[in-house]
Scaffold this active site. Structure first.
Site, short mmCIF file in Angstrom:
data_model
loop_
_atom_site.label_atom_id
_atom_site.label_comp_id
_atom_site.label_asym_id
_atom_site.label_seq_id
_atom_site.Cartn_x
_atom_site.Cartn_y
_atom_site.Cartn_z
N SER A 250 -10.80 27.02 33.26
CA SER A 250 -12.08 27.56 32.76
C SER A 250 -11.85 28.88 32.04
O SER A 250 -10.80 29.51 32.18
CB SER A 250 -13.07 27.80 33.90
OG SER A 250 -13.36 26.61 34.60
N ASP A 322 -1.62 29.92 44.70
CA ASP A 322 -0.84 28.96 45.50
C ASP A 322 -1.26 29.08 46.95
O ASP A 322 -0.91 30.05 47.63
CB ASP A 322 0.65 29.24 45.33
CG ASP A 322 1.53 28.16 45.96
OD1 ASP A 322 0.99 27.31 46.69
OD2 ASP A 322 2.75 28.19 45.72
N ASP A 325 1.69 24.96 50.98
CA ASP A 325 3.15 24.90 51.10
C ASP A 325 3.56 23.56 51.70
O ASP A 325 2.79 22.93 52.43
CB ASP A 325 3.67 26.04 51.99
CG ASP A 325 3.50 27.40 51.34
OD1 ASP A 325 3.47 27.47 50.10
OD2 ASP A 325 3.40 28.40 52.08
#
Length: 796
Positions: A250, A322, A325
């Site tokens: 976006s 992030d 994991d």
């Protein structure tokens, strides 16, 4: 279903009479009166020229109950698709083809997380947002019970069940998954790292590079946590089966009064989402005592994620942090139901799940979990093909119940910037960039997410050692240290899914960020003047220029001799003079993308294989890495390891050009001056049932070509391929512009239309406007709405 399809086609062939019969049986009701059980007072809904409902109610409960009803009559089948993705029940409605999708989402833990969030919801006390949410759900269910159910259910031989708070949480879970880039990327990065080694990896942008554009932070002064401011077949193939679009990225920017002609804040947002029919966002304007709000709603979610009052505006982009994991476990050699963990062992938990399949027997499905999370080998082919060891997913989203509903309520109902930040704090995942502007003159951006602290030695893009507790996260970054910018001296805040600047500890927070080409264009353009208006800023929001690609093109041209391609002087000169503009009459993009594809294919397929190469093209890495790959003259990627010759950069670039030109001559003819970009572009917004012929011709919305591009501000993305025909698969899911000098004049546009009902006049009425770069008003002024409305419903 086949008989029903034939009947529908026959009715449509009959023309007006057949259409009117179908509309009578399946079309929405926009005029007249409807009785809603439990409504406290009469509520009026005025539908404007574009089908946006303007709801006038005497209380929040009445407003949201009414919203639930009108939202359902326009978007019920979309609600169905989204809740079934989030509950892992697509196969029950759509058949065995979706079984693997259901297995994937159930293993990842989204349905289970929705149940966790629902249990937490029921355990909490009463609140305004709970009452409003329950009223919305009640309205949806009253439509299911009494309204005209969309024709899709008849075609599928099904009826909708009641909507629940668990479905709301499941929809939020679906949205959260679409933001989770790790599961689509980390297995490939791990495989490449293990099989190819460091020389190959250093030519890729796995992590942010110095030349990428960074979003600057501007941390505010605080008193405790309060602001001190002015107070005014692969997994990719599996996911292609999803009947709902993925969130792709976006843009959003907010310009301070110091840079606007009006002397007030200008707010812009365009969320990038996979093309679909209906459009993702449903617009609604609510008025009840003490509240006036124009919002953009996800199907099945009561409160607008993006929207504005007369005093503040909220927008969002994907943070791209992030937050997932992967731990590669090792089994206890003496007990396959335990993993090695530290100096001991940890048990593997197992549970059985039952998946219902349309016209088939139920399937029992085992889900196994280690202490790090669910084992994904059985549902992610890339993982299964890489290792026999169990690989577990540790994902922030499933660790605690979502409070997204409470957060969106609080941000929409906020009275000041502090209350918006208080709402933003409640979002633990997915990572969102919350954008803010207000009538007082404040502008702000918060990276809203719960950010884990990882040990310094951990590379979060590579599978971690499940036996080693030292690879696990050690805590959480305080929200006050998240990336953010409050009233910066630059006079604007902007986000385009690119890397935020360093945290207070000096580190870049890891993520799946784009290189910042869009952000750089936005930044330079805004900084170029101090008199922006609502009209002038449209040029930026509709811009299709990428400045990086002409630099790539010049490097490629430096490696060839134009005299070797005498018939193609026109296209090569055009590429050399290219500004990066993707207008439909341009010819340079036609060669550029074909050439880049063949270069990358010649470089990488011999190492990765065709399937992993196609997967690579779908990752953030492909966008970030291309300039670096082209510039790395001595990279091992240039050599084709399947030939005795050692190829170099010049060899591959010239071979790819020859192949590209040969194909383009066959595709577009001998005169390269006629290779206009428009001839290579297809644009279609697919409906969930449009994957089956002939339903595609009935439900899908096709448009004229649009200025498809990679990483321009007006991002209209497509999958790079060797065919030379590019189908735009994502783009702005709306374009919003608001100047606080005149909130009533704010504008937006949707890619197709407001309604998802085939028999609504607002099914695709905005499609041509979207392609042509037009806007239409977001009405809030009562006298205008009541003086110009198209249709009116009164709820009693």
């Amino acid at each position: 279903m086949k008989k029903l399809v034939l009947v529908l086609l026959f009715m449509l062939i009959l023309g007006t009479v057949g259409y009117q019969i179908a509309k009578f049986n399946f079309g929405p009701k926009y005029n007249g009166e409807i009785t809603l059980e439990g409504l406290n007072a009469e509520t009026e809904v005025f539908f404007d020229d574009f089908g946006v409902p303007h709801i006038y109610a005497s209380s929040a409960e009445d407003a949201y109950q009414t919203l639930g009803y009108v939202h359902a009559q326009d978007r019920l089948f979309q609600m169905e698709m989204m809740r079934r993705v989030g509950t892992g029940t697509l196969a029950e409605l759509l058949g065995e083809d979706l079984l693997d999708v259901d297995k994937f989402f159930r293993t990842l833990g989204i349905p289970q997380h929705a149940q966790m969030s629902t249990a937490a919801w029921h355990s909490e006390g009463d609140s305004e947002w709970k009452s409003a949410t329950e009223a919305y759900i009640k309205g949806v269910n009253q439509f299911i019970l009494e309204g005209k159910i969309p024709i899709e259910y008849t075609l599928l031989g099904s009826k909708p069940r009641d909507f629940t708070i668990n479905d709301v949480h499941a929809v939020v879970g679906y949205m959260s998954f679409t933001f989770a880039m790790a599961v689509k990327t980390d297995p490939l990065i791990t495989k490449m790292s293990r099989q190819l080694g460091p020389d190959y990896m250093k030519a890729l942008s796995v992590h942010t590079l110095p030349e990428h554009h960074i979003i600057p932070n501007n941390y505010p002064k605080r008193d405790s946590v309060s602001l001190q401011i002015k107070t005014n077949t692969s997994l990719a193939c599996l996911l292609e089966k999803l009947p709902v679009p993925l969130f792709m990225g976006s843009n959003a920017w907010v310009i301070a009064p110091s840079r606007t002609a009006s002397g007030e804040v200008i707010f812009c947002n365009d969320t990038h989402i996979g093309f679909s029919q209906p459009s993702v966002w449903y617009e609604a304007h609510l008025e009840y005592p003490g509240f006036s709000y124009y919002g953009n709603h996800l199907a099945g979610v009561p409160f607008g994620l993006v929207g504005h009052t007369r005093t503040h505006s909220i927008g969002l982009t994907m943070f791209e942090n992030d937050d997932q994991d992967f731990f590669e476990e090792k089994l206890n050699p003496n007990n396959p139901n335990e993993t090695i963990y530290g100096t001991g062992f940890s048990p593997i938990k197992s549970r059985m799940d039952t998946i219902k399949i349309k016209d088939k027997d139920h399937v029992l499905f085992e889900i196994r979990e280690t202490n790090h999370g669910p084992i994904l080998n059985a549902v992610v082919p890339e993982i299964a093909g890489m290792t026999d060891n169990p690989v577990a997913s540790w994902w922030v989203y499933v660790l605690e119940p979502t409070r997204a509903i409470e957060a969106t309520w609080k941000m929409g109902h906020a009275k000041n910037i502090q209350e918006v930040e208080d709402g933003a704090r409640l979002i633990h995942a997915p990572g969102l960039n919350i954008m803010y502007g207000d009538k007082t003159g404040n502008i702000a951006w918060w990276a809203s997410a719960k950010l884990p602290i990882r040990p310094a030695h951990v590379n979060s893009k590579i599978f971690l050692d499940g036996t080693n507790p030292l690879d696990e996260h050690t805590g959480w970054i305080p929200f006050e240290e998240n990336p953010m910018s409050i009233n910066p001296e630059s006079g604007f805040v902007a986000t385009s899914n690119n890397q935020p600047d360093t945290l207070s500890n000096g580190m870049y927070y890891p993520g799946y960020y784009y290189p910042g080409d869009r952000w750089d264009r936005i930044s330079k353009t805004i900084m170029s003047r101090n008199d922006w208006t609502q009209e002038s800023i449209k040029t930026l929001q509709l811009e299709s220029i990428n400045e990086t690609q002409p630099k790539n093109a010049k490097l490629l041209l430096s490696e060839i001799s134009k005299t070797d391609f005498p018939e193609d002087e026109a296209i090569l000169n055009a590429l050399g003079d290219w500004s990066g503009e993707h207008g439909l009459e341009e010819i340079a993009p036609t060669l550029y993308y074909k050439w880049i594809y063949h270069i990358l294919s010649e470089m990488m397929v011999d190492e990765l294989g065709e399937e992993d190469f196609q997967n690579y093209l779908g990752t953030f890495m492909a966008v970030r890495s291309t300039p670096l790959l082209l510039q790395s003259e001595n990279s091992p990627w240039w050599d084709n390891k399947n030939t005795p010759k050692i190829e170099n950069r010049k060899d591959i670039i010239n071979k790819a050009l020859s192949k590209s030109l040969t194909e383009l001559h066959a595709q577009h003819g001998s005169n390269s001056r006629k290779w206009q970009w428009r001839k290579s572009i297809l644009s279609e917004h697919p409906h969930p049932l449009g994957a089956k012929k002939p339903l595609d011709r009935i439900f899908n919305v096709s448009t004229n070509p649009m200025a498809a591009n990679e990483e321009s501000v007006n991002k209209l993305a497509f999958t790079l391929n060797g065919e030379g025909i590019y189908k735009v698969n994502s783009g702005p899911a709306m374009r919003i512009i608001l100047d606080f000098a005149n909130v009533d004049a704010s504008e937006s546009i949707l890619p197709t239309g407001q309604s998802g009902n085939l028999f609504s006049p607002w099914y695709k009425d905005q499609a041509a406007m979207f392609v042509e770069g037009h806007y239409r008003p977001q009405l809030m002024k009562e006298e205008v709405i009541k003086g110009t409305y198209r249709k009116k419903l009164v709820f009693k």
